[in-house]
Design a protein around this motif. Sequence first.
Motif, PDB file in Angstrom:
ATOM      1  N   SER A  29       3.011   0.711  -2.293  1.00  9.38           N
ATOM      2  CA  SER A  29       3.797  -0.453  -2.684  1.00  9.38           C
ATOM      3  C   SER A  29       5.159  -0.463  -2.002  1.00  9.38           C
ATOM      4  O   SER A  29       5.934   0.478  -2.127  1.00  9.38           O
ATOM      5  CB  SER A  29       3.997  -0.471  -4.204  1.00  9.38           C
ATOM      6  N   ARG A 173      11.186  -2.434   3.057  1.00  5.84           N
ATOM      7  CA  ARG A 173      10.419  -3.688   3.077  1.00  5.84           C
ATOM      8  C   ARG A 173      10.829  -4.536   1.882  1.00  5.84           C
ATOM      9  O   ARG A 173      10.937  -4.026   0.759  1.00  5.84           O
ATOM     10  CB  ARG A 173       8.920  -3.421   3.028  1.00  5.84           C
ATOM     11  N   SER A 189       7.535  -3.238  -5.636  1.00  7.10           N
ATOM     12  CA  SER A 189       8.155  -2.848  -4.365  1.00  7.10           C
ATOM     13  C   SER A 189       9.661  -2.627  -4.516  1.00  7.10           C
ATOM     14  O   SER A 189      10.309  -2.109  -3.609  1.00  7.10           O
ATOM     15  CB  SER A 189       7.892  -3.903  -3.283  1.00  7.10           C
ATOM     16  N   GLU A 208       8.960 -10.223   4.295  1.00  6.33           N
ATOM     17  CA  GLU A 208       7.760 -11.058   4.319  1.00  6.33           C
ATOM     18  C   GLU A 208       8.104 -12.531   4.502  1.00  6.33           C
ATOM     19  O   GLU A 208       7.327 -13.286   5.066  1.00  6.33           O
ATOM     20  CB  GLU A 208       6.970 -10.836   3.030  1.00  6.33           C
ATOM     21  N   LYS A 240      -1.566  -5.644   2.627  1.00  6.89           N
ATOM     22  CA  LYS A 240      -1.089  -4.732   1.581  1.00  6.89           C
ATOM     23  C   LYS A 240      -2.275  -3.932   1.055  1.00  6.89           C
ATOM     24  O   LYS A 240      -3.261  -4.500   0.595  1.00  6.89           O
ATOM     25  CB  LYS A 240      -0.427  -5.510   0.449  1.00  6.89           C
TER      26      LYS A 240
END
Length: 249
Positions: A29, A173, A189, A208, A240
């Motif tokens: 994650s 991320r 996340s 993203e 993912k």
Amino acid sequence: MDKVVISAARAVADIGEGASLAVGGFGLSGVPNVLIEALHEAGPKGLSVVSNNCGVDGGGLGVLLEAGRIARVTGSYIGENKAFARKYLGGEVEVELTPQGTLAERLRAGGCGIPAFYTPAGVGTAVAEGGMPWRYSPDGSVAVTSPPKEVREFDGVEYVLERGITTDFALVRAARGDRFGNLCFARASRNFNPLAAMAGRITVAEVEELVDALDPEEIHLPGVFVQRVVELTPAQAAAKGIEKRTVRV
């Protein structure tokens, strides 16, 4: 003020031999897989990594580990990465294990300019007293052990001194980010990603979704901690992994 970099390869191009990295993610994650793959292609060796775990076999930081690029790991969990366990026990990589909450606070402290702090976690164990195997020899004997740490009493309770962590770079991320480096993390996340980002002197974020400017109420990590932003393609954003797939009969 525009921190957007044209590609992941360009964003990690100056990460050289022996650099230290704080890397976000937990399990599968929030792992900055695109940046990790770009770093793998760039080829630096002797990396020192600070992350909760070192990826999985064939994924995340496991890609760099299996390629022999990582020399040292500071983390809290070896987990289900067989290559990680094999390299650690075989003396190929040095590992500093630390309690998970302590690791999180060490990253946050480093990012806030706090050199050290006291915590009760680990008092009375090898975490404080030293002797934890950091590196094994190829024959299985212990080559390097952890040193003892300072223990001090406050109000009748013992606490161990832990050092804050700063690294040369950080890779994270985020679900959304803007051109100023402000980031928003989705659900799980938002694990070690904000903390890793704070600890890096140069932080690179793969996002993203890239927008011109996030609403201040959406920001989980301000752009002051982020120097470079890489926009993912729709395919990269959708890729993912699932660590353990379960189904209901």
